[in-house]
Design an enzyme around this catalytic site. Structure first.
Site, PDB file in Angstrom:
ATOM      1  CB  CYS A 113      -1.140  -0.123   1.214  1.00 26.72           C
ATOM      2  SG  CYS A 113      -2.214  -1.228   0.985  1.00 26.72           S
ATOM      3  CG  HIS A 253      -3.004   3.885   2.629  1.00 22.51           C
ATOM      4  ND1 HIS A 253      -3.545   3.333   1.377  1.00 22.51           N
ATOM      5  CD2 HIS A 253      -2.959   2.523   3.356  1.00 22.51           C
ATOM      6  CE1 HIS A 253      -3.946   1.940   1.329  1.00 22.51           C
ATOM      7  NE2 HIS A 253      -3.541   1.555   2.681  1.00 22.51           N
ATOM      8  CG  ASN A 283      -6.874  -0.140   1.658  1.00 25.30           C
ATOM      9  OD1 ASN A 283      -6.185   0.246   0.841  1.00 25.30           O
ATOM     10  ND2 ASN A 283      -6.231  -0.704   2.650  1.00 25.30           N
TER      11      ASN A 283
END
EC number: 2.3.1.180
Length: 326
Positions: A113, A253, A283
């Site tokens: 990520c 993020h 996400n």
């Protein structure tokens, strides 16, 4: 001093909207259960025939259009992903073909990520070297392809998407100002797909055990994220010679709104400064920061000259941040 300036951005998500109610088979009143724990209302899932390169290509084309950049001007393409189309060749080469960037060299990179932030670091250094003029980087992931849809702790968290950024050499003083990147391999086991490579090749047995799907130690990752994010903010503010409260926007993020709430309280930075879209997209892994950057440039929230901090954290463990002048 040569700096990497933003020439264009693009963002793309698949057409299929998956609301929280989709997961009612996992938990009663899934919408309330998921939203109260994560802030997510819905996400997008790629169609069966859609791959990461498809999402990345669409985001790249939008960035080229946004920046009025000819694909033949692109020197390098970086696709930041942990869900490539296949182990080899690089997904970036597929994107290169799709967009007609015949003069570019292309490669993938994987910091889970954190991948978009890591790719920005690489692109920034390629441009600062003076050897390359324009770099296209794309964060793209299709986690719907690797999730265990029977795991209520991970399946509702993720969505698919891609965010693209074109950086070009400039002398205006805008663009990438400072970066911080770090990794801690001691935590590699916290986020993994156990059977997906040479350590434990995919087999009938590993598929039966669902070891070919995403695994995460959620509580440990939450502790990790809430520890490193304040450090990213303070480190970049110090390097930039500004106070954290002088940063106009923070693009984190997009993992969990509880993490953002915790960071806002811990740092004293108003939550309004954190630009979020996880309520609509979940996400999106490497796609999340680029998607939010593009969305907020296009809707006018991020204005020219403003100070923006982007950050990522994820498997590896890995984390990093970028301070830029829009």
């Amino acid at each position: 001093m040569i700096r990497a300036e933003i020439l264009g951005t693009g963002g793309y998500v698949p057409a299929r909207v998956v609301p929280n109610a989709h997961f009612d088979y996992l938990v009663d009143d899934a919408d309330q259960w998921i939203h109260s724990r994560t802030g997510i209302r819905e996400r997008r899932f790629a169609a069966a025939e859609e791959s990461t390169s498809d999402l990345a290509t669409n985001a790249a084309l939008l960035a080229l259009e946004n920046g009025d950049v000819d694909p033949l001007e692109i020197d390098c393409i970086i696709v930041a992903t942990s869900t490539p189309d296949m182990i080899l060749p690089a997904t970036a080469c597929m994107v290169q073909k799709n967009i007609g960037a015949a003069r570019a060299f292309a490669f993938d990179m994987n910091a889970v990520c954190s991948s978009f932030i890591y790719a920005t670091e690489v692109a920034d250094n390629l441009i600062r070297s003076g050897k390359y003029r324009k770099v296209l980087l794309i964060g793209a992931d299709t986690y719907s392809k690797i999730l265990d849809m029977d795991d209520k702790t991970t399946a509702p968290l993720f969505g698919d998407g891609a965010g693209a950024l074109i950086l070009g050499a400039g002398l205006s003083g805008k663009g990438i100002l400072h970066t911080v990147m770090q990794s801690d391999g001691n935590g590699w086991e916290l986020i993994q797909v156990p059977s997906s490579g040479s350590r434990k090749p995919v087999s009938a047995e590993s598929i039966a055990a669902k070891e070919n799907t995403f695994k995460m130690a959620g509580k440990s990752v939450f502790s990790f994220a809430t520890d490193v994010i304040p450090r990213i903010i303070s480190d970049l503010a110090e390097r930039g010679g500004v106070k954290p409260e002088e940063i106009d926007h923070i693009i984190p993020h997009q993992a969990n709104v509880r993490i953002i709430d915790f960071i806002s309280r811990k740092t004293g930075i108003p939550k309004e400064k954190f630009l979020l879209n996880l309520d609509r997209y979940g996400n999106t892994a490497a796609g999340s920061v680029g998607l939010a950057l593009d969305e907020n440039r296009r809707n006018g929230v991020i204005k020219p000259g403003e100070l923006v901090l982007m950050m990522g954290f994820g498997g590896g463990l890995s984390w990093g941040g970028v301070l830029l002048r829009a």
